[in-house]
Write an enzyme that holds these catalytic residues in place. Structure first.
Site, PDB file in Angstrom:
ATOM      1  N   ALA A 125       0.820  -1.222   0.000  1.00  0.00           N
ATOM      2  CA  ALA A 125       0.000   0.000   0.000  1.00  0.00           C
ATOM      3  C   ALA A 125       0.849   1.265   0.000  1.00  0.00           C
ATOM      4  O   ALA A 125       0.338   2.354  -0.239  1.00  0.00           O
ATOM      5  CB  ALA A 125      -0.916   0.003   1.217  1.00  0.00           C
ATOM      6  N   ALA A 153      -0.481  -1.150   9.627  1.00  0.00           N
ATOM      7  CA  ALA A 153       0.506  -1.299  10.704  1.00  0.00           C
ATOM      8  C   ALA A 153       1.645  -2.091  10.091  1.00  0.00           C
ATOM      9  O   ALA A 153       1.460  -3.237   9.689  1.00  0.00           O
ATOM     10  CB  ALA A 153      -0.095  -2.035  11.887  1.00  0.00           C
ATOM     11  N   TYR A 248       5.155   3.670  24.534  1.00  0.00           N
ATOM     12  CA  TYR A 248       4.248   3.842  23.398  1.00  0.00           C
ATOM     13  C   TYR A 248       3.998   5.313  23.053  1.00  0.00           C
ATOM     14  O   TYR A 248       4.585   5.829  22.104  1.00  0.00           O
ATOM     15  CB  TYR A 248       2.925   3.079  23.637  1.00  0.00           C
ATOM     16  CG  TYR A 248       2.141   2.969  22.349  1.00  0.00           C
ATOM     17  CD1 TYR A 248       2.366   1.924  21.466  1.00  0.00           C
ATOM     18  CD2 TYR A 248       1.236   3.951  21.977  1.00  0.00           C
ATOM     19  CE1 TYR A 248       1.701   1.851  20.250  1.00  0.00           C
ATOM     20  CE2 TYR A 248       0.561   3.883  20.758  1.00  0.00           C
ATOM     21  CZ  TYR A 248       0.793   2.836  19.906  1.00  0.00           C
ATOM     22  OH  TYR A 248       0.146   2.769  18.704  1.00  0.00           O
TER      23      TYR A 248
END
Ligand code: NAD
Length: 416
Positions: A125, A153, A248
């Site tokens: 993609a 992801a 994160y």
């Protein structure tokens, strides 16, 4: 075969059943949401959603996790024709493909059976070649996209302009990080650590998981005239509890997500001028998908979170999250409800103060008493639920599937 919190193979029929279960869930919500019920209409091509608000939806990252749930909701909840893009390994007669490859087959089969148009493209993609294939598909199908879901992801991305390959890393910024993680199969707790990222790693992660590619998609789709007037594009993000912020939200991936959020603002301004469109980032709940299982602290946090949320009756999986995102945010009327930073929040049940307080308390009890075997902590977490979700993401542990039976071929999901 499981190694390092990754399932190395997939079960074709199990993957297909899990997709069907998600479709059934969305259909079961159609009545209570007042959506046009599913089911073929005699003589008609579009069976679902005769008064549908969504004509066509493009899902980038359509094969697993949040992207798959988005495609299922758009198609079976709102009658949308869908074009899906993902990057999956095909199965051969004897070798397992990746779960998403089987999921795509199951989705296409169900869509066809229902009379819903669907095209699935297996390719990178991040490449302009795949963008062109999507544009050609849209033109051939005679449709424009009302919605573009960006749910990629990936650990790597090749910049189409330069041919340079960038790698994303999951690391803290400024100081090393150490925390516990859990082996979902044994329940054994292990200490994990990650070194602080270099400037180069921080920049490369933004290149892969930031908003650059999303913007390129929207720019090229718009230029090709395949975005509808009023088109909305949505990318997914995660914020999570403060105990995970060092690794994160304040780490390399979080930096890329902040870039994604900035991109949403730029895109929205441009799209509103040109096609009356808008761009959003939706902050979703932490769930077991193929990507999240390898993030330190997240598996153990999720196992505890699931227990607390199930006790309160507020637990959701991918499909429940996305069905609610569509019904209560994206398609609930204008303007779409966002927080003070312009973000759609569908993680509010996870981030509820009482839920987080209980999770933190249980995590500290697990940490204090858990060296090695997790005796006495079964009541504090839902390791069985976590393990089920982990296995189900690869088509295992699915009710109704006979795992003793021989699988004749690995390049098909079989007949229904
Ligand atoms: P996932 O691994 O289940 O799905 C990733 C998808 O991207 C797959 O369809 C895969 O085929 C596709 N993909 C990867 N590289 C590709 C490429 N080069 N070309 C085409 N397709 C490619 O991941 P997920 O957990 O559903 O994550 C999707 C998004 O949701 C991410 O932005 C993630 O940060 C976000 N999110 C995840 C969680 C979570 O807990 N899992 C929570 C909130 C937000």
């Amino acid at each position: 075969m499981i190694r390092g919190n990754i399932c190395l193979n997939a079960h074709p029929a199990g993957c297909a059943r899990e997709v069907e279960n998600q479709i059934s869930y969305v259909r079961s919500k159609n009545a209570s949401r007042g959506r046009v019920p599913a089911g073929p209409v005699a003589g008609g091509s579009h069976a679902e959603g005769r008064s549908k608000p969504l004509g066509a939806v493009l899902v980038l990252g359509c094969s697993t996790g949040y992207g798959l749930a988005s495609r299922i909701t758009a198609a079976f909840g709102y009658g949308a024709a869908t074009v899906g893009v993902s990057f999956e390994k095909e199965g051969s007669e004897t070798r397992s493909g990746t779960p998403g490859w089987y999921n795509n087959m199951a989705f296409d089969r169900a869509a066809k059976k229902t009379g819903l148009a669907s095209v699935t493209i297996n390719g990178d993609a991040f490449s302009d070649a795949v963008r062109l294939r999507v544009i050609e598909s849209a033109k051939t199908m005679g449709l424009t996209f009302d919605q573009v879901i960006y749910s990629l992801a990936s650990p790597v991305r090749t910049d189409p302009d330069t041919g340079i390959l960038y790698r994303s890393v999951l690391k803290p910024i400024g100081a090393p990080y150490s925390g516990k993680t859990v082996d979902p199969m044994t329940g054994n707790l292990m200490e994990t650590s990650a070194e602080s990222a270099t400037e180069e790693e921080i920049a490369q992660t933004v290149k892969v998981m930031g908003g650059e590619d999303w913007e390129r998609w929207i720019t090229q789709l718009e230029k090709a005239g395949v975005l509808s007037r009023g088109c909305a594009t949505v990318a997914y993000s995660y914020i999570g509890p403060s105990l995970s912020h060092a690794i994160y939200r304040d780490g390399t991936i979080g930096g890329a997500k902040k870039h994604l959020e900035q991109t949403a603002r730029t895109l929205s301004a441009g799209m509103s001028r040109t096609i009356g469109g808008s761009a959003f980032v939706s902050v979703n709940k932490g769930l077991v998908t193929r990507s999240s299982a390898v993030i330190p602290i997240i598996p153990i946090y999720l196992a505890v979170l699931f227990k607390v949320m199930k006790e309160r009756g507020t637990h959701e999986g991918c499909i429940e999250q996305i069905e609610r995102l569509y019904a209560e945010r994206l398609l609930a009327g204008s303007p779409v409800s966002v927080d003070g930073d312009g973000l759609i929040r569908i993680d509010e049940l996870e981030m509820d103060a009482a839920v987080q307080g209980e999770v933190v308390s249980r995590l500290s009890r697990i940490s204090a008493g858990a060296a090695g075997a997790p005796s006495g902590i079964q009541d504090l977490w839902d390791l069985d639920g976590y393990r089920h979700d982990f296995l189900a993401a690869s088509g295992f542990d699915i009710r109704g599937i006979d795992y003793e039976a021989d699988v004749a071929r690995m390049d098909t999901i079989g007949e229904v």
